[in-house]
Design a protein around this motif. Structure first.
Motif, mmCIF file in Angstrom:
data_model
loop_
_atom_site.group_PDB
_atom_site.id
_atom_site.type_symbol
_atom_site.label_atom_id
_atom_site.label_comp_id
_atom_site.label_asym_id
_atom_site.label_seq_id
_atom_site.Cartn_x
_atom_site.Cartn_y
_atom_site.Cartn_z
ATOM 1 N N GLU A 78 -10.191 81.550 21.697
ATOM 2 C CA GLU A 78 -10.493 81.522 20.448
ATOM 3 C C GLU A 78 -9.563 80.771 19.228
ATOM 4 N N ASP A 79 -8.481 80.972 19.614
ATOM 5 C CA ASP A 79 -7.105 80.501 18.737
ATOM 6 C C ASP A 79 -6.188 79.741 19.430
ATOM 7 N N ARG A 80 -6.328 78.101 18.984
ATOM 8 C CA ARG A 80 -5.395 77.455 19.849
ATOM 9 C C ARG A 80 -3.721 77.997 19.724
ATOM 10 N N SER A 81 -3.286 78.498 18.782
ATOM 11 C CA SER A 81 -1.927 79.037 18.686
ATOM 12 C C SER A 81 -1.772 80.114 19.446
ATOM 13 N N ASP A 82 -2.937 80.620 20.188
ATOM 14 C CA ASP A 82 -2.447 81.850 21.256
ATOM 15 C C ASP A 82 -3.088 81.376 22.664
ATOM 16 N N LEU A 83 -2.185 80.532 23.452
ATOM 17 C CA LEU A 83 -2.868 79.729 24.521
ATOM 18 C C LEU A 83 -2.910 80.827 25.645
ATOM 19 N N VAL A 84 -4.047 80.293 26.551
ATOM 20 C CA VAL A 84 -4.114 81.213 27.657
ATOM 21 C C VAL A 84 -3.589 80.705 28.840
ATOM 22 N N ALA A 85 -3.395 79.338 28.955
ATOM 23 C CA ALA A 85 -2.723 78.713 29.911
ATOM 24 C C ALA A 85 -2.174 77.213 29.545
ATOM 25 N N THR A 86 -1.182 76.841 30.121
ATOM 26 C CA THR A 86 -0.545 75.420 29.908
ATOM 27 C C THR A 86 -0.530 74.768 31.263
ATOM 28 N N ALA A 87 -0.821 73.525 31.498
ATOM 29 C CA ALA A 87 -0.566 72.668 32.539
ATOM 30 C C ALA A 87 0.402 71.400 32.560
ATOM 31 N N GLN A 88 0.968 70.995 33.526
ATOM 32 C CA GLN A 88 1.604 69.695 33.854
ATOM 33 C C GLN A 88 1.220 69.343 35.004
ATOM 34 N N ALA A 89 0.811 68.068 35.031
ATOM 35 C CA ALA A 89 0.408 67.565 36.571
ATOM 36 C C ALA A 89 0.648 66.220 36.696
ATOM 37 N N ALA A 90 0.565 65.771 37.825
ATOM 38 C CA ALA A 90 0.644 64.393 38.347
ATOM 39 C C ALA A 90 -0.401 64.105 39.201
ATOM 40 N N PHE A 91 -1.205 62.928 39.034
ATOM 41 C CA PHE A 91 -2.510 62.248 39.628
ATOM 42 C C PHE A 91 -2.087 60.940 40.417
ATOM 43 N N MET A 92 -2.667 61.004 41.479
ATOM 44 C CA MET A 92 -2.584 59.656 42.082
ATOM 45 C C MET A 92 -3.642 58.687 41.493
ATOM 46 N N VAL B 271 -11.758 79.285 36.919
ATOM 47 C CA VAL B 271 -12.596 78.444 36.061
ATOM 48 C C VAL B 271 -11.506 77.736 35.040
ATOM 49 N N VAL B 272 -10.292 78.426 34.777
ATOM 50 C CA VAL B 272 -9.315 77.969 33.873
ATOM 51 C C VAL B 272 -8.591 76.853 34.626
ATOM 52 N N THR B 273 -8.336 76.851 35.855
ATOM 53 C CA THR B 273 -7.706 76.007 36.619
ATOM 54 C C THR B 273 -8.612 74.651 36.724
ATOM 55 N N ALA B 274 -9.969 74.926 37.057
ATOM 56 C CA ALA B 274 -10.798 73.741 37.134
ATOM 57 C C ALA B 274 -10.858 73.034 35.751
ATOM 58 N N LEU B 275 -10.809 73.642 34.803
ATOM 59 C CA LEU B 275 -11.151 72.960 33.558
ATOM 60 C C LEU B 275 -9.829 72.388 33.021
ATOM 61 N N LEU B 276 -8.524 72.948 33.296
ATOM 62 C CA LEU B 276 -7.355 72.125 33.084
ATOM 63 C C LEU B 276 -7.283 70.899 34.038
ATOM 64 N N ASP B 277 -7.420 71.133 35.242
ATOM 65 C CA ASP B 277 -7.595 69.907 36.109
ATOM 66 C C ASP B 277 -8.507 68.817 35.795
ATOM 67 N N HIS B 278 -9.597 69.181 35.496
ATOM 68 C CA HIS B 278 -10.578 68.157 35.043
ATOM 69 C C HIS B 278 -10.319 67.457 33.860
ATOM 70 N N THR B 279 -9.891 68.311 32.892
ATOM 71 C CA THR B 279 -9.694 67.660 31.401
ATOM 72 C C THR B 279 -8.524 66.766 31.681
ATOM 73 N N CYS B 280 -7.560 67.060 32.558
ATOM 74 C CA CYS B 280 -6.321 66.148 32.997
ATOM 75 C C CYS B 280 -7.006 64.933 33.245
#
Length: 143
Positions: free
Chosen positions: A124-138, A59-68
Motif C-alpha cells: 500500500e505504501d511505497r515508503s514501507d517496502l515488502v522487499a528489495t532485489a538486486q539482480a544480474a541477467f544474462m 509471488v513476490v519473487t516472481a514479480l521482482l524477477d519479472h519486473t527486472c
C-alpha cells in the motif's frame, strides 16, 4: 542504454504472453527507458497462508524477477531472451493481508552480455517496502 522505441509490444509480451505472468495476473504500471513497474493484484489463489490472507512469497519473487526483466529489455531498446543469473531478495516484512503488490525496477547498467538491476516491491505504501532485489541477467541478443 537503448534509444526510445515503441514499448507497446514489450509491455504486451511481458504481461499477456509470458505464461507465469499471465497466471499471476501481472499488470503493467509504467514503462520507460531502463525502468519498468508492474503489479500483481491480490487474489485468493495467490495466498501463501490461508489463516493470514497474505500473498505468497513466491509471488513476490516472481514479480521482482519479472519486473527486472522488463527493465532490462526496455534499457536494451529491443526485446530479447534473458536469463536470471543472480537474484538477491531482501524481505523486509510480509505483505499486508488481502493486498496486492507493486514493483518497480531500474536497469542501471548494461554490458554486452549482462544487465544489472535493482528493484523494490510494496503493497500500500511505497515508503514501507515488502522487499528489495538486486539482480544480474544474462543477455541473449539475437543476431
Amino acid at each position: 542504454m537503448g534509444d526510445t522505441y515503441d514499448t507497446a509490444p514489450l509491455a504486451e509480451r511481458m504481461t499477456a504472453f509470458v505464461p507465469h505472468a499471465a497466471a499471476l495476473g501481472m499488470e503493467l504500471v509504467s514503462l520507460e527507458n531502463g525502468r519498468g513497474a508492474m503489479r500483481t493484484p491480490w487474489r485468493e489463489e495467490l495466498v501463501g497462508d490461508p489463516d493470514t490472507g497474505v500473498i505468497a512469497s513466491g509471488v513476490v519473487t516472481a514479480l521482482l524477477d519479472h519486473t527486472c526483466g522488463l527493465a532490462i529489455n526496455s534499457a536494451a531498446g529491443v526485446s530479447m531472451p534473458i536469463a536470471t543469473l543472480d537474484l538477491r531478495i531482501d524481505y523486509m516484512r510480509p505483505a499486508k493481508p488481502r493486498s496486492g503488490l507493486t514493483c518497480e525496477a531500474h536497469c542501471y547498467r548494461l554490458t554486452r552480455t549482462i544487465g544489472f538491476v535493482r528493484a523494490e516491491a510494496w503493497d500500500e505504501d511505497r515508503s514501507d517496502l515488502v522487499a528489495t532485489a538486486q539482480a544480474a541477467f544474462m543477455l541473449n541478443p539475437r543476431s
